[in-house]
Each structure stands twice: as structure tokens, then as C-alpha cells.
Design an enzyme around this catalytic site. Structure first.
Site, PDB file in Angstrom:
ATOM      1  N   TYR A   1       0.820  -1.213   0.000  1.00  0.00           N
ATOM      2  CA  TYR A   1       0.000   0.000   0.000  1.00  0.00           C
ATOM      3  C   TYR A   1       0.854   1.264   0.000  1.00  0.00           C
ATOM      4  O   TYR A   1       1.775   1.420   0.804  1.00  0.00           O
ATOM      5  CB  TYR A   1      -0.920   0.026   1.220  1.00  0.00           C
ATOM      6  CG  TYR A   1      -1.681   1.324   1.359  1.00  0.00           C
ATOM      7  CD1 TYR A   1      -2.730   1.626   0.496  1.00  0.00           C
ATOM      8  CD2 TYR A   1      -1.320   2.265   2.312  1.00  0.00           C
ATOM      9  CE1 TYR A   1      -3.417   2.826   0.593  1.00  0.00           C
ATOM     10  CE2 TYR A   1      -2.003   3.473   2.420  1.00  0.00           C
ATOM     11  CZ  TYR A   1      -3.041   3.745   1.555  1.00  0.00           C
ATOM     12  OH  TYR A   1      -3.707   4.939   1.631  1.00  0.00           O
TER      13      TYR A   1
ATOM     14  N   HIS B   1      -3.446  16.197  -1.707  1.00  0.00           N
ATOM     15  CA  HIS B   1      -3.889  16.220  -0.318  1.00  0.00           C
ATOM     16  C   HIS B   1      -3.744  17.604   0.328  1.00  0.00           C
ATOM     17  O   HIS B   1      -4.103  17.780   1.487  1.00  0.00           O
ATOM     18  CB  HIS B   1      -3.128  15.174   0.497  1.00  0.00           C
ATOM     19  CG  HIS B   1      -3.590  13.767   0.235  1.00  0.00           C
ATOM     20  ND1 HIS B   1      -3.615  13.213  -1.024  1.00  0.00           N
ATOM     21  CD2 HIS B   1      -4.064  12.797   1.074  1.00  0.00           C
ATOM     22  CE1 HIS B   1      -4.070  11.978  -0.953  1.00  0.00           C
ATOM     23  NE2 HIS B   1      -4.357  11.700   0.301  1.00  0.00           N
TER      24      HIS B   1
ATOM     25  N   ASN C   1       1.301  10.923   6.426  1.00  0.00           N
ATOM     26  CA  ASN C   1       0.618   9.998   7.321  1.00  0.00           C
ATOM     27  C   ASN C   1       1.179  10.162   8.725  1.00  0.00           C
ATOM     28  O   ASN C   1       2.372   9.966   8.948  1.00  0.00           O
ATOM     29  CB  ASN C   1       0.828   8.553   6.852  1.00  0.00           C
ATOM     30  CG  ASN C   1      -0.481   7.814   6.671  1.00  0.00           C
ATOM     31  OD1 ASN C   1      -1.460   8.140   7.332  1.00  0.00           O
ATOM     32  ND2 ASN C   1      -0.497   6.842   5.792  1.00  0.00           N
TER      33      ASN C   1
ATOM     34  N   TYR D   1     -18.224  26.802  48.008  1.00  0.00           N
ATOM     35  CA  TYR D   1     -17.446  25.764  47.324  1.00  0.00           C
ATOM     36  C   TYR D   1     -16.265  26.313  46.522  1.00  0.00           C
ATOM     37  O   TYR D   1     -15.223  25.675  46.419  1.00  0.00           O
ATOM     38  CB  TYR D   1     -18.342  24.977  46.361  1.00  0.00           C
ATOM     39  CG  TYR D   1     -19.317  24.033  47.007  1.00  0.00           C
ATOM     40  CD1 TYR D   1     -19.428  23.924  48.389  1.00  0.00           C
ATOM     41  CD2 TYR D   1     -20.146  23.239  46.220  1.00  0.00           C
ATOM     42  CE1 TYR D   1     -20.330  23.051  48.969  1.00  0.00           C
ATOM     43  CE2 TYR D   1     -21.054  22.359  46.781  1.00  0.00           C
ATOM     44  CZ  TYR D   1     -21.146  22.268  48.161  1.00  0.00           C
ATOM     45  OH  TYR D   1     -22.041  21.411  48.729  1.00  0.00           O
TER      46      TYR D   1
ATOM     47  N   ARG E   1     -13.671  26.621  49.195  1.00  0.00           N
ATOM     48  CA  ARG E   1     -13.449  25.408  49.980  1.00  0.00           C
ATOM     49  C   ARG E   1     -13.005  24.223  49.128  1.00  0.00           C
ATOM     50  O   ARG E   1     -12.248  23.355  49.577  1.00  0.00           O
ATOM     51  CB  ARG E   1     -14.742  25.068  50.730  1.00  0.00           C
ATOM     52  CG  ARG E   1     -14.559  24.047  51.801  1.00  0.00           C
ATOM     53  CD  ARG E   1     -15.819  23.608  52.522  1.00  0.00           C
ATOM     54  NE  ARG E   1     -17.037  24.312  52.213  1.00  0.00           N
ATOM     55  CZ  ARG E   1     -18.236  23.724  52.219  1.00  0.00           C
ATOM     56  NH1 ARG E   1     -18.338  22.439  52.483  1.00  0.00           N
ATOM     57  NH2 ARG E   1     -19.318  24.428  51.960  1.00  0.00           N
TER      58      ARG E   1
ATOM     59  N   PHE F   1      -1.732   5.693  12.591  1.00  0.00           N
ATOM     60  CA  PHE F   1      -2.013   7.098  12.273  1.00  0.00           C
ATOM     61  C   PHE F   1      -3.287   7.606  12.950  1.00  0.00           C
ATOM     62  O   PHE F   1      -3.575   8.799  12.920  1.00  0.00           O
ATOM     63  CB  PHE F   1      -2.194   7.263  10.762  1.00  0.00           C
ATOM     64  CG  PHE F   1      -3.192   6.287  10.202  1.00  0.00           C
ATOM     65  CD1 PHE F   1      -4.554   6.449  10.411  1.00  0.00           C
ATOM     66  CD2 PHE F   1      -2.770   5.173   9.493  1.00  0.00           C
ATOM     67  CE1 PHE F   1      -5.474   5.540   9.926  1.00  0.00           C
ATOM     68  CE2 PHE F   1      -3.693   4.254   8.992  1.00  0.00           C
ATOM     69  CZ  PHE F   1      -5.048   4.438   9.216  1.00  0.00           C
TER      70      PHE F   1
ATOM     71  N   GLU G   1     -11.955   4.900   4.946  1.00  0.00           N
ATOM     72  CA  GLU G   1     -11.631   5.474   6.246  1.00  0.00           C
ATOM     73  C   GLU G   1     -12.961   5.824   6.927  1.00  0.00           C
ATOM     74  O   GLU G   1     -13.413   6.962   6.917  1.00  0.00           O
ATOM     75  CB  GLU G   1     -10.722   6.683   6.063  1.00  0.00           C
ATOM     76  CG  GLU G   1      -9.394   6.269   5.439  1.00  0.00           C
ATOM     77  CD  GLU G   1      -8.599   7.418   4.833  1.00  0.00           C
ATOM     78  OE1 GLU G   1      -8.938   8.590   5.104  1.00  0.00           O
ATOM     79  OE2 GLU G   1      -7.646   7.151   4.092  1.00  0.00           O
TER      80      GLU G   1
END
Length: 526
Positions: free
Chosen positions: A58, A88, A200, A284, A287, A332, A417
Site C-alpha cells: 500500500y 492532499h 501519514n 465551594y 473550599r 495514524f 476510512e
């Protein structure tokens, strides 16, 4: 870093958030040692052998994502890597600040240098060159879904390697190709798998996480100091911080905060003055400082531990173990950091939330000796009323940002994906929340200092007196209304500069005031 500290060895030395920041800021140097380069060459040779053998692997001789069954000829494997950086690079939005981009370069270089990605020696050296020369790629902030890695941001980060995209040189943004030409350098011709190895990974998420670790640590440390000053201003009780109480419910972060508050209040005349008062217990927001700040401390510790694992991990795909074994897995995937960042985002928001409650409490006028709105002549003057409006707005905005990005997933890549982490959004949101928390803490610092003033001539412990003096050197006591936005900006400068932390550290080092707890190694380093 000390002058005698050897340079960081990428791919070999363990990386921490602090070291990553030092490398990104130029406060430390890094090298590619010969043993590391031997591993890198062996991995690259394994990829070349795979290409020569023709067996499908791949991203080496196949297409990407849903195109993983499309075979690529040996002649086209280099063009394939060039194309992946181009295709990309689809990021949008404002660019991340240079520090984030620098961190991405540091983290990617360290991951690739471990020798499991098949990249070439010259590619690593070119990334190091960008860092050393301060020629930092422009990276859009939006476009990553956090798996398969931070594809779009990393593609933009490495476009300059092939002469495309933009870079920043100081404050100037220029086309990367022009900068390379001016420096007498040629774009790289990527080898098999290199483009995929570059994009990646989780370095966009991890870079944000590193900054979150540092900024959240700063907010936590200063919140304890400011909370202690507010206890003095409102004449709160020291009993809720008693060591024996917290031994009965021994959460590490809670014990650490309680110990810090006890140390900060030590020697206070203000505490002694109201030790026999009729008030049974405080609200609170005073405290429960150990329980709330401490829970956020634990969340910070959890994030820090996971970040340190990720910084030294190989998040590429496929991973080249050797020529005979390549593994197409899911290293990844950003989920391990995405969930921790969402947790940290909530923890940071709560730090601002309780801070806003203390600000409100200080304005009510229910504490002996404190006027309502922290000013004597109100009516004509509004006093500190509107400062709490701002802290309320910021606290509310943070609550809206707390929805966990990692709870969402949108399938991408034609279903290949089909579960993604959205960790990039987790990181960006956590930073936004922390920047708001810094502003809230700045307002509480001003409010606490104003309340503190009404306790004079009584004195607090030595450190809190010095901390109050630090504030007063920047912001005067308010006797009447003025443009308080200017005061808030000065308070924010104190928070962002971490002067209070520096003051605390200097006192601890000179032993003028002991503020160490047994849990300091856990909560004071990263």
C-alpha cells in the site's frame, strides 16, 4: 537548556513536550546521528527492494485510500509521491501560528528518523534545514479529520520540499519555490513511499497537544496562586486544605493542590485575624479549590503521559519493519490523543468556571471588611461589576466548546476510512479554551488583588505579599471607575508571561520560602 547539554538526537533520544518546545523555539539543537542515518538508509533500501520485486504494498506501488487496489508501475512510483502531496493539500482557514508548524516539523522529523518509514536521508536533512534556517511552511488550520493521520495539514507542511506552497521567513510570507531558488537549492524529487510517509501521522494533533500541555500547566499553577490570594481577600478558612483531610481521599492532583495552598498561606496574619470567627464553612469556590483544581491537574497529568508516548511513536502507514515485513495498520489514528485532549479541554474549562465563581463571590460584599463590587463609593461608580460580566462570557463560551470532538466521526475516502478521530478539532478547541481561561485568570488576579488591599495593614504570607506587589507594579488599586479593559490587558500580560510562576520558582530555589510538595516531580515537569 544548560550550555553543556548535548544536542538532541532525532530518532534516538526520548522526546518530551518540554524538549519539543525547546527544539521548536530554537532553545535547543537537534542532530541526525550516524547510527540513526544507518537505520534510515536500511529502511529506504527495503522500500526500493519492494518496488523492484513488484509485490503490492500500500502506498508504495498502489494508489491511496479507496484506490488501494490500483497498481502503480515501477516507473510511476515517484510521480505517485509527488501527486499525493499536491492532491492532499486541501487545507482551509487561517494558518496555524509558526510555533505549531515548527513543532510539526520537529515531531515529524523525530518519527521518520526512527527508520520505519522508508524515507531518504536527504529528505530528513531538508526538514532539519527548514527548522535551522527558520523557513517555516504555512499550514492552514482546518481540513484534518485526525485519521488517516493529519493528511491535509501535513501535505501543506511538506509542499515546500517539492518547491510548492508558501513559507514564512520571520514575518514575511513567500512562495516556497522562490525561497529555494534564492538560497541556491533545488526542490526534492521524492522517492517511493516518501510522500505518503510525510503526510501519514498525527503531528498536527500532537503539536497542538504539546502546546496544550505547556499552557494548561501554566494556568493550573497560576490558578492555585490566584486562588490563595482570593482566600486571603475573602478571609477564607485554611482548614479545607488540611493534609489529614486529603489523606482520606488521596487523589494525587487534589493532594498536590492542597499542599500548595497550605504553603502559600503559611505565616499569614490575615488568617490568624479571623481564626475564631463565627463562619462555619466557605462557599465551594474557595473550599473546594483542591478538589476542582486537583481534578484538572489529574487530567493534565493524563494528557502529558499520553503525549509523551505519542511523541516517540511511529505513526506512519504502512510501517516498514524490514524488506520482508511491511504492515498496513492504524498507527495514524488520532483517537488516543483526541479523547485525552477533549478531557483536557473540559478540565481547562472547569478551571475558568470556578475562577469566575470566585470573582462573583468577591463582588457580593458578604465578606467582613469588603465593600460590594470592591469599591467604597458605588452608585456613582460601578466598581468591578463589569469585569465579572467578561469572565462570565468567557466561561460560558468555554462551556460551548466542551462538546468532545472525538465523539463525532464522519466517513471519508469512499468508506475506506470509515471511523476518524476528529483529534485535530480537539486540539484546536482545547487551545481556544485555554486562551479564554488565561483571560478569566487575569480578571480574577485583578479582583483578588483589589480584595487583598482591603485587608491592610494585616499581611499575608511572604510570597503572596510579593505576588500582590507584582500586580500593583502594573495595575493600581481602583478607587474609582476607569477603563478596566486596560487593567485586564495588563493582567493578561502577567498571566501569559508566567511571572508569578517565575517568582515562585525563584523563592523556592533561594529557600526563602519552601513551596515544594512530594508530588512536584509529577505535576511540575513536562
Amino acid at each position: 537548556m544548560p550550555q553543556n547539554t548535548p544536542p538532541f538526537a532525532y530518532g534516538k533520544d526520548p522526546l518530551t513536550a518540554g524538549k519539543a518546545l525547546a527544539l521548536a523555539r530554537g532553545e535547543a539543537g537537534g542532530v541526525l546521528s550516524e547510527p540513526v542515518l544507518r537505520k534510515v538508509r536500511a529502511s529506504q533500501q527495503a522500500v526500493e527492494a519492494i518496488v523492484a520485486a513488484g509485490d503490492p504494498v500500500y502506498g508504495v506501488n498502489t494508489g491511496f485510500g479507496p484506490l488501494c487496489t490500483t497498481r502503480i508501475s515501477a516507473a510511476d512510483t515517484r510521480q505517485l509521491q509527488l501527486n499525493i502531496l499536491k492532491s492532499h493539500s486541501v487545507g482551509v482557514g487561517q494558518p496555524v501560528r509558526q510555533e505549531i508548524a515548527r513543532l510539526m516539523l520537529v515531531l515529524k522529523l523525530h518519527a521518520l528518523a526512527q527508520g520505519y518509514s522508508g524515507v531518504r536521508e536527504q529528505t530528513l536533512k531538508r526538514i532539519l534545514w527548514h527548522l535551522e534556517e527558520g523557513i517555516i511552511p504555512v499550514v492552514p488550520s482546518q481540513g484534518s479529520v485526525g485519521a488517516s493521520g493529519d493528511l491535509a495539514p501535513l501535505a501543506h507542511l511538506f509542499l515546500p520540499l517539492i518547491g510548492l506552497g508558501e513559507v514564512q521567513c520571520g514575518e514575511t510570507t513567500c512562495p516556497a519555490g522562490e525561497v529555494l531558488t534564492a538560497r541556491g537549492m533545488e526542490p526534492l524529487a521524492l522517492g517511493p513511499k516518501e510522500g505518503l510517509a510525510l503526510i501519514n501521522g498525527t503531528q498536527f494533533i500532537a503539536a497542538h497537544a504539546v502546546v496544550v500541555v505547556e499552557k494548561m500547566h501554566s494556568c493550573l499553577s497560576q490558578a492555585d496562586i490566584i486562588g490563595a490570594m482570593m482566600i486571603e481577600g475573602l478571609q477564607g478558612s485554611v482548614k479545607p486544605f488540611h493534609k489529614k483531610l486529603h489523606q482520606l481521599r488521596p487523589f494525587q492532583g487534589v493532594q498536590h493542590v492542597a499542599g500548595r495552598i497550605r504553603s502559600l498561606l503559611k505565616g499569614s496574619e490575615i488568617l490568624e485575624d479571623h481564626i475564631d470567627c463565627d463562619r462555619v464553612q466557605d462557599p465551594y469556590s474557595l473550599r473546594c479549590i483542591p478538589q476542582v483544581h486537583g481534578a484538572s491537574r489529574n487530567a493534565w497529568l493524563h494528557l502529558k503521559e499520553l503525549v509523551e508516548t505519542e511523541l516517540n511513536a511511529v505513526t506512519d502507514n504502512p510501517v516498514i519493519i524490514d524488506e520482508a515485513l511491511t504492515i498496513s495498520g492504524g498507527n495514524f489514528h488520532g483517537q488516543p490523543l483526541a479523547m485525552a485532549l477533549d478531557y483536557a479541554c473540559l478540565a481547562a474549562s472547569e478551571l475558568g468556571n470556578i475562577s469566575d465563581r470566585r470573582i462573583y463571590l468577591a463582588l457580593e460584599g458578604n465578606s467582613t471588611g469588603l465593600p460590594a463590587l470592591l469599591m467604597e463609593n458605588t452608585g456613582l461608580n460601578s466598581g468591578y461589576m463589569m469585569l465579572q460580566y467578561t469572565s462570565a462570557a468567557l466561561a460560558s463560551e468555554n462551556k460551548g466548546l466542551c462538546f468532545p470532538a472525538s465523539a463525532d466521526s464522519i466517513p471519508t475516502s469512499m468508506g475506506q476510512e470509515d471511523h476518524v478521530s476528529m483529534g485535530s478539532i480537539s486540539g484546536r478547541k482545547a487551545l481556544r479554551v485555554l486562551e479564554n481561561v488565561e483571560k478569566i485568570l487575569a480578571i480574577e488576579l485583578l479582583t483578588a488583588a483589589q480584595a487583598f488591599e482591603f485587608r491592610k495593614p494585616l499581611k499575608s504570607g511572604w510570597f503572596l505579599e510579593q505576588a500582590h506587589a507584582l500586580v500593583r507594579r502594573r495595575v493600581a488599586f481602583a478607587r474609582e471607575d476607569r477603563v478596566f479593559a486596560t487593567d485586564i490587558e495588563k493582567g493578561l500580560e502577567i498571566i501569559r508571561s508566567r511571572e508569578l510562576i517565575g517568582l515562585l520558582d525563584s523563592f523556592s530555589e533561594t529557600k526563602k520560602l519552601s513551596l515544594k510538595t512530594p508530588l512536584d516531580p509529577l505535576f511540575e515537569t513536562y
